[in-house]
Scaffold this active site. Sequence first.
Site, PDB file in Angstrom:
ATOM      1  N   ASN A   1       0.898  -1.446   0.015  1.00 37.61           N
ATOM      2  CA  ASN A   1      -0.069   0.058  -0.127  1.00 37.61           C
ATOM      3  C   ASN A   1       0.868   1.366  -0.040  1.00 37.61           C
ATOM      4  O   ASN A   1       0.711   2.089  -0.551  1.00 37.61           O
ATOM      5  CB  ASN A   1      -0.901   0.018   1.019  1.00 37.61           C
ATOM      6  CG  ASN A   1      -2.249  -0.808   0.904  1.00 37.61           C
ATOM      7  OD1 ASN A   1      -3.101  -0.545   0.039  1.00 37.61           O
ATOM      8  ND2 ASN A   1      -2.276  -2.154   1.383  1.00 37.61           N
TER       9      ASN A   1
ATOM     10  N   ARG B   1       3.983   1.302  25.939  1.00 37.96           N
ATOM     11  CA  ARG B   1       3.362   1.885  24.683  1.00 37.96           C
ATOM     12  C   ARG B   1       3.436   3.416  24.530  1.00 37.96           C
ATOM     13  O   ARG B   1       3.735   4.106  23.709  1.00 37.96           O
ATOM     14  CB  ARG B   1       1.867   1.369  24.571  1.00 37.96           C
ATOM     15  CG  ARG B   1       1.059   1.772  23.403  1.00 37.96           C
ATOM     16  CD  ARG B   1      -0.223   1.322  23.112  1.00 37.96           C
ATOM     17  NE  ARG B   1      -0.343  -0.040  23.269  1.00 37.96           N
ATOM     18  CZ  ARG B   1       0.025  -0.974  22.493  1.00 37.96           C
ATOM     19  NH1 ARG B   1       0.492  -0.744  21.433  1.00 37.96           N
ATOM     20  NH2 ARG B   1      -0.065  -2.392  22.712  1.00 37.96           N
TER      21      ARG B   1
ATOM     22  N   ARG C   1       0.724  -2.101  15.064  1.00 40.71           N
ATOM     23  CA  ARG C   1       0.633  -1.593  16.585  1.00 40.71           C
ATOM     24  C   ARG C   1      -0.721  -0.960  16.823  1.00 40.71           C
ATOM     25  O   ARG C   1      -1.142   0.288  16.084  1.00 40.71           O
ATOM     26  CB  ARG C   1       1.932  -0.788  16.841  1.00 40.71           C
ATOM     27  CG  ARG C   1       3.131  -1.686  17.227  1.00 40.71           C
ATOM     28  CD  ARG C   1       4.284  -0.924  17.569  1.00 40.71           C
ATOM     29  NE  ARG C   1       4.127  -0.112  18.847  1.00 40.71           N
ATOM     30  CZ  ARG C   1       4.334  -0.601  19.857  1.00 40.71           C
ATOM     31  NH1 ARG C   1       4.879  -2.013  20.144  1.00 40.71           N
ATOM     32  NH2 ARG C   1       4.073   0.120  21.126  1.00 40.71           N
TER      33      ARG C   1
ATOM     34  N   LEU D   1      -2.345   2.288  18.589  1.00 35.65           N
ATOM     35  CA  LEU D   1      -1.877   3.516  19.049  1.00 35.65           C
ATOM     36  C   LEU D   1      -2.397   3.849  20.440  1.00 35.65           C
ATOM     37  O   LEU D   1      -3.781   3.587  20.616  1.00 35.65           O
ATOM     38  CB  LEU D   1      -1.991   4.392  17.847  1.00 35.65           C
ATOM     39  CG  LEU D   1      -1.584   4.338  16.530  1.00 35.65           C
ATOM     40  CD1 LEU D   1      -2.383   5.145  15.457  1.00 35.65           C
ATOM     41  CD2 LEU D   1      -0.016   4.613  16.547  1.00 35.65           C
TER      42      LEU D   1
ATOM     43  N   ASN E   1      -6.186   4.855   8.175  1.00 33.75           N
ATOM     44  CA  ASN E   1      -5.865   3.359   7.937  1.00 33.75           C
ATOM     45  C   ASN E   1      -6.646   2.884   7.018  1.00 33.75           C
ATOM     46  O   ASN E   1      -7.766   3.270   6.358  1.00 33.75           O
ATOM     47  CB  ASN E   1      -6.398   2.758   9.227  1.00 33.75           C
ATOM     48  CG  ASN E   1      -5.915   1.235   9.529  1.00 33.75           C
ATOM     49  OD1 ASN E   1      -4.831   0.979   8.772  1.00 33.75           O
ATOM     50  ND2 ASN E   1      -6.913   0.501   9.785  1.00 33.75           N
TER      51      ASN E   1
ATOM     52  N   HIS F   1      -8.107  -0.842   5.750  1.00 30.10           N
ATOM     53  CA  HIS F   1      -8.566  -2.184   6.324  1.00 30.10           C
ATOM     54  C   HIS F   1      -9.128  -3.205   5.254  1.00 30.10           C
ATOM     55  O   HIS F   1      -9.720  -2.544   4.622  1.00 30.10           O
ATOM     56  CB  HIS F   1      -9.571  -2.062   7.445  1.00 30.10           C
ATOM     57  CG  HIS F   1      -9.840  -3.389   8.111  1.00 30.10           C
ATOM     58  ND1 HIS F   1      -9.079  -4.002   8.973  1.00 30.10           N
ATOM     59  CD2 HIS F   1     -10.995  -4.256   7.836  1.00 30.10           C
ATOM     60  CE1 HIS F   1      -9.805  -5.026   9.507  1.00 30.10           C
ATOM     61  NE2 HIS F   1     -10.864  -5.150   8.778  1.00 30.10           N
TER      62      HIS F   1
ATOM     63  N   ASP G   1      -9.876   6.241  15.278  1.00 29.78           N
ATOM     64  CA  ASP G   1     -10.315   6.729  16.430  1.00 29.78           C
ATOM     65  C   ASP G   1      -9.692   5.702  17.481  1.00 29.78           C
ATOM     66  O   ASP G   1      -8.937   4.909  17.462  1.00 29.78           O
ATOM     67  CB  ASP G   1     -11.712   6.931  16.599  1.00 29.78           C
ATOM     68  CG  ASP G   1     -12.516   5.863  16.479  1.00 29.78           C
ATOM     69  OD1 ASP G   1     -11.983   4.634  16.364  1.00 29.78           O
ATOM     70  OD2 ASP G   1     -13.759   5.910  16.354  1.00 29.78           O
TER      71      ASP G   1
ATOM     72  N   GLU H   1      -7.447  -2.323  -2.732  1.00 31.92           N
ATOM     73  CA  GLU H   1      -6.734  -1.285  -1.863  1.00 31.92           C
ATOM     74  C   GLU H   1      -5.886  -0.387  -2.366  1.00 31.92           C
ATOM     75  O   GLU H   1      -5.680   0.998  -2.071  1.00 31.92           O
ATOM     76  CB  GLU H   1      -5.881  -2.210  -0.820  1.00 31.92           C
ATOM     77  CG  GLU H   1      -6.831  -2.979   0.089  1.00 31.92           C
ATOM     78  CD  GLU H   1      -5.949  -3.648   1.272  1.00 31.92           C
ATOM     79  OE1 GLU H   1      -4.988  -3.152   1.698  1.00 31.92           O
ATOM     80  OE2 GLU H   1      -6.136  -4.898   1.458  1.00 31.92           O
TER      81      GLU H   1
HETATM   82  C1  GRF Z   1      -3.448  -4.457   3.917  1.00 35.15           C
HETATM   83  O1  GRF Z   1      -4.176  -5.496   3.637  1.00 35.15           O
HETATM   84  C2  GRF Z   1      -4.099  -3.634   4.889  1.00 35.15           C
HETATM   85  O2  GRF Z   1      -5.165  -3.495   4.636  1.00 35.15           O
HETATM   86  C3  GRF Z   1      -4.006  -4.084   6.174  1.00 35.15           C
HETATM   87  O3  GRF Z   1      -2.639  -4.592   6.082  1.00 35.15           O
HETATM   88  C4  GRF Z   1      -2.099  -4.919   4.922  1.00 35.15           C
HETATM   89  C5  GRF Z   1      -0.933  -4.510   4.438  1.00 35.15           C
HETATM   90  O4  GRF Z   1      -0.321  -4.704   3.341  1.00 35.15           O
HETATM   91  N1  GRF Z   1      -4.027  -2.759   6.988  1.00 35.15           N
HETATM   92  P1  GRF Z   1       0.796  -4.118   2.665  1.00 35.15           P
HETATM   93  O5  GRF Z   1       1.901  -4.204   3.694  1.00 35.15           O
HETATM   94  O6  GRF Z   1       0.660  -2.546   2.309  1.00 35.15           O
HETATM   95  O7  GRF Z   1       1.321  -4.849   1.532  1.00 35.15           O
END
Ligand code: GRF
Length: 210
Positions: free
Chosen positions: A18, A70, A96, A98, A112, A114, A151, A184
């Site tokens: 990503n 932390r 991690r 936060l 983020n 997901h 959040d 993504e």
């Molecule tokens: C992705 O699937 C993202 O949605 C999740 O962790 C993964 C990270 O993949 N939060 P990468 O390290 O970006 O390849």
Amino acid sequence: MGNDMVRIAVFVSGGGSNLQSLIDAFRSGLIKGGIIALVFSNKENAYGLERAKAAGIKTLHCSPKNYPGREGFDLAVAEAMNTEMIDLICLAGYMRVLSKDFIDAFKGKIINIHPALLPDFGGEGMYGIHVHEAVLKGGVKETGCTVHFVDYGTDTGPVILQRRVPVMENDTPETLQKRVLIEEHLAYPEAVRLYCEGKIKTEGRKVTIL
Ligand code: GRF
């Protein structure tokens, strides 16, 4: 609106595909008005750090082992963000949780991605391949990915945008993961583009794209 360069820090713990999609989107000119100023990792050997170096982006690694807890670790990370004058933090596979203080310090400035359609298939234990296993077990016909503000909860913040993919009958967690990952890599650059252009408005949980 979007007059100043948005200085972005991308947080990674792993492969950083990503992160790569963001780097590529800046390079191709898809995202304007921002810059990836720093890539940060809690893992020394995160491949994402290599991707950043290859792109000529400054990197920073801090090991949680060197901090009492932390809060202490996050305080050091927050200080590093302030030094770099970071406006937006993009979590990209950052493994991690936060601390509350960190989230408060960067309220509305942490996003983020997901790999599911939140609020479904989010929360504790829902990371990596586990998400796609749960989606298949749940028998849903559609999944996807979500870019959201962070959040205090795990995967609970206001949704910025989502992209969908079908779940096929012969899918395995791995095939599903691949299909979602393709989305993504479109969703995250798009969300960051909107942020840099000042086109994201948040009122409570409701995010409007202007
Ligand atoms: C992705 O699937 C993202 O949605 C999740 O962790 C993964 C990270 O993949 N939060 P990468 O390290 O970006 O390849």
